[in-house]
Design a protein around this motif. Sequence first.
Motif, PDB file in Angstrom:
ATOM      1  N   ASP A  43       0.818  -1.206   0.000  1.00 40.56           N
ATOM      2  CA  ASP A  43       0.000   0.000   0.000  1.00 40.56           C
ATOM      3  C   ASP A  43       0.855   1.261   0.000  1.00 40.56           C
ATOM      4  O   ASP A  43       0.395   2.320  -0.416  1.00 40.56           O
ATOM      5  CB  ASP A  43      -0.916   0.001   1.218  1.00 40.56           C
ATOM      6  N   SER A  44       2.102   1.154   0.470  1.00 42.60           N
ATOM      7  CA  SER A  44       2.929   2.347   0.641  1.00 42.60           C
ATOM      8  C   SER A  44       3.847   2.642  -0.523  1.00 42.60           C
ATOM      9  O   SER A  44       4.325   3.769  -0.670  1.00 42.60           O
ATOM     10  CB  SER A  44       3.784   2.223   1.913  1.00 42.60           C
ATOM     11  N   ARG A 144      -3.765   5.297  -5.036  1.00 45.40           N
ATOM     12  CA  ARG A 144      -2.524   5.604  -4.336  1.00 45.40           C
ATOM     13  C   ARG A 144      -1.538   6.253  -5.298  1.00 45.40           C
ATOM     14  O   ARG A 144      -1.583   6.008  -6.509  1.00 45.40           O
ATOM     15  CB  ARG A 144      -1.887   4.336  -3.749  1.00 45.40           C
ATOM     16  N   TRP A 146       2.722   7.891  -5.545  1.00 40.69           N
ATOM     17  CA  TRP A 146       4.051   8.008  -4.951  1.00 40.69           C
ATOM     18  C   TRP A 146       4.896   8.951  -5.794  1.00 40.69           C
ATOM     19  O   TRP A 146       4.729   9.052  -7.002  1.00 40.69           O
ATOM     20  CB  TRP A 146       4.758   6.654  -4.899  1.00 40.69           C
ATOM     21  N   THR A 150       8.129   7.687  -2.390  1.00 44.95           N
ATOM     22  CA  THR A 150       7.461   8.139  -1.162  1.00 44.95           C
ATOM     23  C   THR A 150       5.981   8.343  -1.426  1.00 44.95           C
ATOM     24  O   THR A 150       5.602   9.014  -2.391  1.00 44.95           O
ATOM     25  CB  THR A 150       8.082   9.456  -0.655  1.00 44.95           C
ATOM     26  N   ALA A 151       5.132   7.774  -0.565  1.00 44.28           N
ATOM     27  CA  ALA A 151       3.688   7.895  -0.739  1.00 44.28           C
ATOM     28  C   ALA A 151       3.239   9.349  -0.579  1.00 44.28           C
ATOM     29  O   ALA A 151       3.764  10.090   0.257  1.00 44.28           O
ATOM     30  CB  ALA A 151       2.960   7.010   0.271  1.00 44.28           C
ATOM     31  N   ILE A 152       2.269   9.747  -1.396  1.00 46.25           N
ATOM     32  CA  ILE A 152       1.699  11.085  -1.335  1.00 46.25           C
ATOM     33  C   ILE A 152       0.270  10.973  -0.813  1.00 46.25           C
ATOM     34  O   ILE A 152      -0.536  10.202  -1.348  1.00 46.25           O
ATOM     35  CB  ILE A 152       1.678  11.750  -2.722  1.00 46.25           C
ATOM     36  N   ASP A 153      -0.045  11.717   0.214  1.00 45.83           N
ATOM     37  CA  ASP A 153      -1.388  11.686   0.800  1.00 45.83           C
ATOM     38  C   ASP A 153      -2.281  12.665   0.044  1.00 45.83           C
ATOM     39  O   ASP A 153      -2.115  13.883   0.142  1.00 45.83           O
ATOM     40  CB  ASP A 153      -1.312  12.066   2.289  1.00 45.83           C
ATOM     41  N   LEU A 154      -3.222  12.121  -0.727  1.00 43.63           N
ATOM     42  CA  LEU A 154      -4.077  12.949  -1.574  1.00 43.63           C
ATOM     43  C   LEU A 154      -5.551  12.725  -1.269  1.00 43.63           C
ATOM     44  O   LEU A 154      -5.967  11.613  -0.958  1.00 43.63           O
ATOM     45  CB  LEU A 154      -3.825  12.619  -3.052  1.00 43.63           C
ATOM     46  N   LYS A 204       1.825  19.377  -2.412  1.00 44.86           N
ATOM     47  CA  LYS A 204       2.056  17.999  -1.971  1.00 44.86           C
ATOM     48  C   LYS A 204       3.146  17.309  -2.797  1.00 44.86           C
ATOM     49  O   LYS A 204       3.904  16.488  -2.274  1.00 44.86           O
ATOM     50  CB  LYS A 204       0.750  17.209  -2.024  1.00 44.86           C
TER      51      LYS A 204
END
Length: 226
Positions: A43-44, A144, A146, A150-154, A204
């Motif tokens: 998931d990450s 999801r 990245w 690095t994962a981006i919180d959207l 972001k």
Amino acid sequence: MSLNILLVEDDGVFAQGMAEELRGFDHTVTVAADGREALAAVDSQPFDAVVLDRMLPRIDGISVLERLRSGNMTLPVIMLSALGRSVEKVEGLEAGADDYVVKPIASVELNARLLALVRARGWTAGSADTIRAGDIVVSPTRFRAWRAGTAIDLGKLEFKLLNEFVANADTVLTRAMLVERVWGYDFAPTTNIVDVYVRHLRVKLTADGGEDPILTVRGVGYMLRG
């Protein structure tokens, strides 16, 4: 071919040894010690393939596979297990494994199987599971994204906007096109909603100091540089 591999194995000694050997083939290897760590890892960040032990603590390998496939995850998975009876192999394959390998296995054979599987499946970062533009990767099926791993919180609309940019990298998208594709309107809104969301997205995407990948085309719209 260099792959980004997730190795899921609860035997720490075996996992570290296999990870080092796979890195010797120029692969990047992330190790997860149980099923929950495996699901969190998937998931990450995006992976090219998963080597998944069948007998894991917390969530077993079969359950991990079923969760991945129920979420429309298409990345290749090799199940690795000490259980080698036909009924056990069939169970693993029916759960969604692309290959089932009985321990012990030499790293050179595992590497060959991984490469053959990825080539045969034709799975790439541009497949149905993920799309890529430069260092930005988006998974439309998992909602999801990245950047540089690095994962981006959207939020939902931010994600839809980024997905549209990535899918049309190096192509200028007018505000009217974005309004129709992201918001579903077939008319131009009276507000600057597109510009506001592009500003949010830029913040972001550059949170870790990266260069702003979105180019403003004055009087027309925006373009994501691929």
